[in-house]
Design a protein around this motif. Structure first.
Motif, short mmCIF file in Angstrom:
data_model
loop_
_atom_site.label_atom_id
_atom_site.label_comp_id
_atom_site.label_asym_id
_atom_site.label_seq_id
_atom_site.Cartn_x
_atom_site.Cartn_y
_atom_site.Cartn_z
N ARG A 471 9.19 19.11 -21.82
CA ARG A 471 10.18 19.95 -21.15
C ARG A 471 9.53 20.81 -20.06
NH1 ARG A 471 13.09 25.15 -22.03
NH2 ARG A 471 15.12 24.83 -21.03
N THR A 472 8.36 21.38 -20.37
CA THR A 472 7.66 22.20 -19.37
C THR A 472 7.26 21.36 -18.17
OG1 THR A 472 6.79 23.58 -21.16
CG2 THR A 472 5.75 23.80 -19.00
N ARG A 473 6.77 20.14 -18.43
CA ARG A 473 6.40 19.28 -17.31
C ARG A 473 7.63 18.86 -16.51
NH1 ARG A 473 3.06 13.68 -17.97
NH2 ARG A 473 5.10 12.98 -18.71
N GLY A 474 8.75 18.62 -17.21
CA GLY A 474 9.99 18.30 -16.51
C GLY A 474 10.41 19.43 -15.58
N GLN A 475 10.26 20.67 -16.01
CA GLN A 475 10.59 21.82 -15.18
C GLN A 475 9.68 21.87 -13.94
OE1 GLN A 475 10.07 24.83 -18.17
NE2 GLN A 475 12.27 24.95 -18.62
N ALA A 476 8.41 21.55 -14.14
CA ALA A 476 7.48 21.54 -13.00
C ALA A 476 7.87 20.45 -12.00
CB ALA A 476 6.05 21.32 -13.50
N TYR A 477 8.19 19.26 -12.52
CA TYR A 477 8.62 18.18 -11.62
C TYR A 477 9.90 18.58 -10.88
CZ TYR A 477 5.36 14.57 -13.29
OH TYR A 477 4.24 13.81 -13.56
N GLU A 482 10.76 16.26 -7.63
CA GLU A 482 10.50 14.89 -8.07
C GLU A 482 11.51 14.55 -9.17
OE1 GLU A 482 6.43 13.93 -8.79
OE2 GLU A 482 5.70 15.26 -7.20
N PHE A 483 12.69 14.15 -8.72
CA PHE A 483 13.85 13.99 -9.61
C PHE A 483 13.60 13.00 -10.74
CE2 PHE A 483 17.73 11.75 -10.79
CZ PHE A 483 18.58 12.80 -11.12
N GLU A 484 13.16 11.79 -10.42
CA GLU A 484 13.03 10.74 -11.43
C GLU A 484 12.03 11.13 -12.51
OE1 GLU A 484 14.92 8.33 -11.95
OE2 GLU A 484 16.10 8.45 -10.11
N ARG A 485 10.94 11.76 -12.11
CA ARG A 485 9.94 12.15 -13.11
C ARG A 485 10.47 13.28 -14.00
NH1 ARG A 485 4.46 11.89 -9.31
NH2 ARG A 485 4.22 9.62 -9.44
N ALA A 486 11.18 14.22 -13.39
CA ALA A 486 11.78 15.29 -14.19
C ALA A 486 12.81 14.71 -15.16
CB ALA A 486 12.44 16.32 -13.26
N ARG A 487 13.60 13.78 -14.67
CA ARG A 487 14.63 13.14 -15.51
C ARG A 487 13.99 12.42 -16.69
NH1 ARG A 487 18.34 8.09 -13.38
NH2 ARG A 487 19.42 7.63 -15.33
N ALA A 488 12.89 11.70 -16.43
CA ALA A 488 12.22 10.96 -17.51
C ALA A 488 11.71 11.92 -18.59
CB ALA A 488 11.07 10.14 -16.94
N ASP A 489 11.16 13.06 -18.18
CA ASP A 489 10.64 14.01 -19.17
C ASP A 489 11.77 14.66 -19.95
OD1 ASP A 489 7.98 13.57 -18.80
OD2 ASP A 489 7.61 15.31 -17.53
N TYR A 490 12.85 15.04 -19.28
CA TYR A 490 13.98 15.64 -19.99
C TYR A 490 14.60 14.64 -20.97
CZ TYR A 490 13.95 19.67 -16.79
OH TYR A 490 13.62 20.80 -16.09
N LEU A 513 19.34 18.46 -18.28
CA LEU A 513 19.75 17.31 -17.48
C LEU A 513 20.97 17.64 -16.63
CD1 LEU A 513 19.09 14.53 -20.10
CD2 LEU A 513 18.11 14.61 -17.81
N GLY A 514 21.86 18.46 -17.15
CA GLY A 514 23.01 18.87 -16.35
C GLY A 514 22.60 19.64 -15.11
#
Length: 572
Positions: A471-477, A482-490, A513-514
């Motif tokens: 989740r933290t990495r998704g927030q950083a992305y 970097e949408f796709e990488r954030a989406r993958a982590d979430y 994700l919303g």
């Protein structure tokens, strides 16, 4: 521009030097009006002195200047007049030879010992009287000056001498003599030197030019991040899409040095680190190297080898440890690693500074002059050596900085060294802590780097990385766009939450994700928030957090509803 792995990479346009080039163009106009000028171009090796000189030369040729150029070489420091003889030799092979000999008259005899094949001893002129050594030198100076000034009226003259850091002292003395006498003649004397290789003779000349206000000096700076990107766009003009990481990677590795940028690009193309698709997209694959490290260009390896060759054995050991420690290194850590006294360490550091390998940032901290310098030394070590040294560095940091506050300041270093030393448990722990700290300090790129190491360390431990890490990495992305990488982590957070039946974490994943989709697709926003609402109505969630999240959802839905075909009910 079509880029081939079989050809050198050279930027087709001059980047980041418009101010200097405009100024030089103005000076050429003054020279045409009879006002002589002296210009010095300085900067580190590869910074673009020769490229700017060539652009200036092209301007001069277009304006009808006669251009004479000489260069100094590493073997010339003990060869009197070497750059001047190089210049005169090229000049006297033109149709100006007869005119020059005629104008020199009796002085031709003075030059004959220097260029016997081009200026034979004249028979029609009597020999000049013998003088003492100093007077003979002055007579030769006068003759050389006459050669140049006699050519400088019609047409005007551009006289270029490159790489003065390799020049002999006698040539430098003559250039001072010439600079004093060029103001009333139509010629521009253009000199270049490396600012990181100044010897006492050159330093004395520069001080004299400054003291007497004889020259303008342009110190060429490293390219900025935006200028590096402009350089890449010019080199890869036919590629429609360049990866964002390329500019950042090259800026970090080369510090904006144009020559290094071209060399690293060539190395990446040759090794497969850069590939192209048929549709004009570029892919950056830094992991293409066998050991995961960037291939260092031969020119950089040779420069580092030349500079480190004369170091003492102990200084070489320090250099190796510093390369493992990182681009910037702490003196206290290296002293503990070397087990030496502070006075001994100062002497060793002075050796590295004198060799132009490192620079002093503060009393307790030094850094490599270039990231590529450090990388060249680092990749010269065996993988087993690197792993062992990383472990030693990490252990030393833990021993020195014992308190929680001190250790917290070195989390990034510990995360890196434990990972490279393959101490996976510590790499996982320090990586997550360093990533969370980096995100709190609004440095998402660093956060991604640390958190990715933590994820990889978990895989080596045969354990699943915690959902909080993803989740933290998704927030950083997300902060980096970097949408796709954030989406993958979430989405990974959601998977783990559902497997573990952690309702609050699952609801948090729907909400993340919303908000992420709010930048892309409002219909997706509504779907994810509806799932968050459904889950909230079925479960008891922490009150304050529940209220805050649902309030944010209400606000966002109120903003996006006007843009939708069918309104979405407000969350209650």
């Amino acid at each position: 521009m079509t880029v081939s792995v079989d050809e050198p990479i050279i930027c087709p346009v001059l980047i980041g030097r418009s101010t200097e080039l405009t100024s030089l163009s103005t000076l050429l106009e003054r020279v045409k009006g009879g006002q002589g000028q002296v210009v010095v171009l300085s900067g580190e090796a590869g910074i673009g002195k020769s490229r700017l000189m060539m652009e200036t030369r092209a301007l001069a040729v277009a304006e009808g200047f006669l251009v004479l150029q000489g260069s100094c070489f590493p073997t010339d420091q003990n060869c009197p007049y070497a750059p001047l003889l190089d210049l005169l030799r090229s000049f006297l092979t033109t149709d100006a030879r007869a005119r020059t000999i005629a104008e020199l008259g009796p002085l031709t005899a003075t030059f004959s010992p220097l260029l016997p094949d081009l200026l034979p001893q004249p028979l029609e002129h009597p020999l000049l009287p013998q003088l003492d050594v100093e007077q003979e030198k002055r007579r030769l100076f006068a003759g050389l000056t006459h050669v140049f000034t006699s050519q400088a009226d019609t047409p005007p003259l551009l006289l270029v001498i490159e790489d003065l850091h390799w020049s002999d002292d006698t040539s430098l003395e003559f250039l001072h003599y010439l600079a004093r006498r060029c103001a009333s003649h139509g010629f521009l004397l253009l000199l270049t030197y490396r600012s990181d290789e100044v010897h006492p003779g050159l330093l004395h000349l520069l001080a004299q030019l400054d003291r007497e206000r004889l020259a303008r000096e342009y110190v060429l700076a490293r390219l900025t991040r935006s200028e590096v990107e402009a350089m890449l766009q010019a080199i890869f003009a036919e590629q429609r899409v360049l990866p964002d990481e390329l500019g950042e990677t090259l800026s970090t590795l080369t510090d904006g040095n144009p020559f290094f940028i071209e060399e690293v690009l060539k190395s990446l193309l040759t090794s497969g680190g850069i590939t192209f698709t048929d549709s004009g997209w570029m892919r950056l694959l830094l992991s293409a190297a066998p050991d995961g490290h960037l291939s260092i260009p031969r020119s950089v390896q040779d420069a580092v080898s030349q500079r480190s060759r004369r170091l003492s054995p102990k200084a070489k050991q320090l250099l190796m440890l510093a390369a493992v420690a990182g681009r910037r290194f702490d003196v206290q850590v290296l002293q503990r690693l070397l087990r030496c006294k502070a006075s001994q360490l100062v002497g060793l550091l002075q050796e590295l500074v004198a060799a132009q390998l490192v620079v002093e940032e503060s009393a307790d901290r030094f850094s490599f002059r270039h990231a590529l310098t450090r990388q060249a030394i680092y990749t010269g070590l065996l993988a087993r050596e690197r792993r062992a040294l990383h472990r030693r560095v990490a252990s030393t940091i833990e021993q020195i900085f014992i308190s929680p506050t001190a250790l917290d300041a070195h989390l990034a270093d510990l995360a890196y060294h434990c990972f490279e030393g393959e101490e996976w448990e510590k790499a996982h722990e320090y990586g997550q802590r360093a990533g969370e700290k980096a995100l709190a300090l609004y440095t998402p790129r660093a956060a991604v780097e640390h958190l990715t190491r933590a994820v990889e360390a978990a895989s080596y431990l045969s354990m699943a990385a915690p959902s909080s890490l993803y989740r933290t990495r998704g927030q950083a992305y997300e902060l980096l766009g970097e949408f796709e990488r954030a989406r993958a982590d979430y989405e990974q957070v959601l998977v783990q939450a559902q497997e573990a039946q952690e309702t609050f974490l699952e609801w948090q994943g729907f909400s993340d994700l919303g908000f992420l989709w709010a930048s892309r697709d409002y219909s997706q926003v509504g779907q994810w928030f509806q799932r968050a609402l459904d889950l909230a109505q079925l479960a008891v969630l922490p009150g304050t957090t529940h209220f805050r999240i649902l309030s944010r959802i209400d606000l966002l839905l109120a903003m996006i509803t006007p843009f939708l075909d069918a309104p979405i009910p407000m969350v209650r």
